[in-house]
Design a protein around this motif. Structure first.
Motif, PDB file in Angstrom:
ATOM      1  N   UNK A   1      38.585  46.667  38.421  1.00 47.18           N
ATOM      2  CA  UNK A   1      39.191  45.844  38.913  1.00 47.18           C
ATOM      3  C   UNK A   1      37.895  45.037  39.007  1.00 47.18           C
ATOM      4  N   UNK A   2      38.527  43.011  39.432  1.00 44.14           N
ATOM      5  CA  UNK A   2      37.076  42.125  38.805  1.00 44.14           C
ATOM      6  C   UNK A   2      36.037  41.602  40.134  1.00 44.14           C
ATOM      7  N   UNK A   3      34.868  41.310  40.281  1.00 45.46           N
ATOM      8  CA  UNK A   3      34.008  41.018  40.889  1.00 45.46           C
ATOM      9  C   UNK A   3      34.880  40.137  41.770  1.00 45.46           C
ATOM     10  N   UNK A   4      35.834  39.111  41.894  1.00 45.02           N
ATOM     11  CA  UNK A   4      36.745  38.191  42.736  1.00 45.02           C
ATOM     12  C   UNK A   4      37.579  38.783  43.502  1.00 45.02           C
ATOM     13  N   UNK A   5      38.543  40.492  42.958  1.00 47.81           N
ATOM     14  CA  UNK A   5      39.451  41.077  43.507  1.00 47.81           C
ATOM     15  C   UNK A   5      38.149  41.912  45.278  1.00 47.81           C
ATOM     16  N   UNK A   6      36.791  42.275  44.519  1.00 47.56           N
ATOM     17  CA  UNK A   6      36.038  42.929  44.860  1.00 47.56           C
ATOM     18  C   UNK A   6      35.783  42.048  46.520  1.00 47.56           C
ATOM     19  N   UNK A   7      35.480  40.878  46.485  1.00 45.67           N
ATOM     20  CA  UNK A   7      35.008  40.058  47.146  1.00 45.67           C
ATOM     21  C   UNK A   7      36.092  40.352  48.206  1.00 45.67           C
ATOM     22  N   UNK A  64      43.511  38.784  40.845  1.00 46.62           N
ATOM     23  CA  UNK A  64      44.074  39.479  39.976  1.00 46.62           C
ATOM     24  C   UNK A  64      45.374  38.621  39.094  1.00 46.62           C
ATOM     25  N   UNK A  65      45.249  37.929  39.659  1.00 47.04           N
ATOM     26  CA  UNK A  65      46.706  36.919  38.391  1.00 47.04           C
ATOM     27  C   UNK A  65      46.310  36.007  37.739  1.00 47.04           C
ATOM     28  N   UNK A  66      45.276  35.590  37.884  1.00 45.07           N
ATOM     29  CA  UNK A  66      44.444  34.476  37.778  1.00 45.07           C
ATOM     30  C   UNK A  66      44.506  34.715  35.624  1.00 45.07           C
ATOM     31  N   UNK A  67      44.962  34.152  34.995  1.00 40.82           N
ATOM     32  CA  UNK A  67      43.221  34.112  33.679  1.00 40.82           C
ATOM     33  C   UNK A  67      42.372  33.419  33.002  1.00 40.82           C
ATOM     34  N   UNK A  68      41.793  32.418  34.787  1.00 44.59           N
ATOM     35  CA  UNK A  68      40.437  32.237  34.210  1.00 44.59           C
ATOM     36  C   UNK A  68      39.681  33.402  34.236  1.00 44.59           C
ATOM     37  N   UNK A  69      37.753  32.796  34.270  1.00 38.88           N
ATOM     38  CA  UNK A  69      37.483  33.776  33.685  1.00 38.88           C
ATOM     39  C   UNK A  69      36.986  34.044  34.870  1.00 38.88           C
TER      40      UNK A  69
END
Length: 146
Positions: A1-7, A64-69
């Motif tokens: 899970x990336x940081x954005x999702x966790x946040x 989660x779905x975004x392909x951005x950094x």
């Protein structure tokens, strides 16, 4: 899970908890006031916190779905969450102080004092730009990935 999702997930849980706690506060006011009504900003804080909880789940999915950094997604999510939290905090504050039933009515009340009008206008434009801009970034990342 990336940081954005966790946040976003942590924010969803936090906003939901604030929604539940302000619901108790709302009930307490309804139960103890002769009018059987809570202060308008207690109602607003309660509903807004619950709505922002679910909005944060949407942000988590879009991140989660975004392909951005991961950095771009995290900043986009964080900006929105900061403004969501600032809004809820202002509602809780006005509910606690019972100083207004409309924070946008001039003069802008805060307790027994007043805020400079330009401050409220600047904050509202920043909120609009931050919330819409942050979402547009995530949405763009999702569209690129489709």
């Amino acid at each position: 899970m990336q940081a954005a999702e966790t946040l976003a997930i942590l924010a969803a849980g936090s906003f939901f908890l604030v929604g539940l706690l302000t619901g108790v506060w709302k009930y307490q006011q309804i139960h103890t006031r002769e009018s059987a009504e809570a202060h308008p900003y207690v109602n607003i804080a309660h509903r807004t916190a619950l709505l922002y909880a679910f909005a944060c789940l949407l942000l988590a999915k879009f991140a989660q779905l975004s392909v951005l950094s991961e950095t771009v997604n995290t900043i986009a999510v964080a900006v929105q969450i900061v403004f969501f939290a600032a809004a809820v905090l202002s509602y809780v504050l006005h509910g606690w102080l019972a100083d207004t039933d409309n924070q946008l009515r001039k003069p802008h009340r805060l307790g027994k004092g007043a805020l400079p009008g330009g401050l409220m206008v600047a904050f509202m434009w920043a909120l609009i730009a931050g919330e819409i801009g942050g979402f547009l970034v995530l949405f763009y990342g999702v569209i690129l990935g489709l």
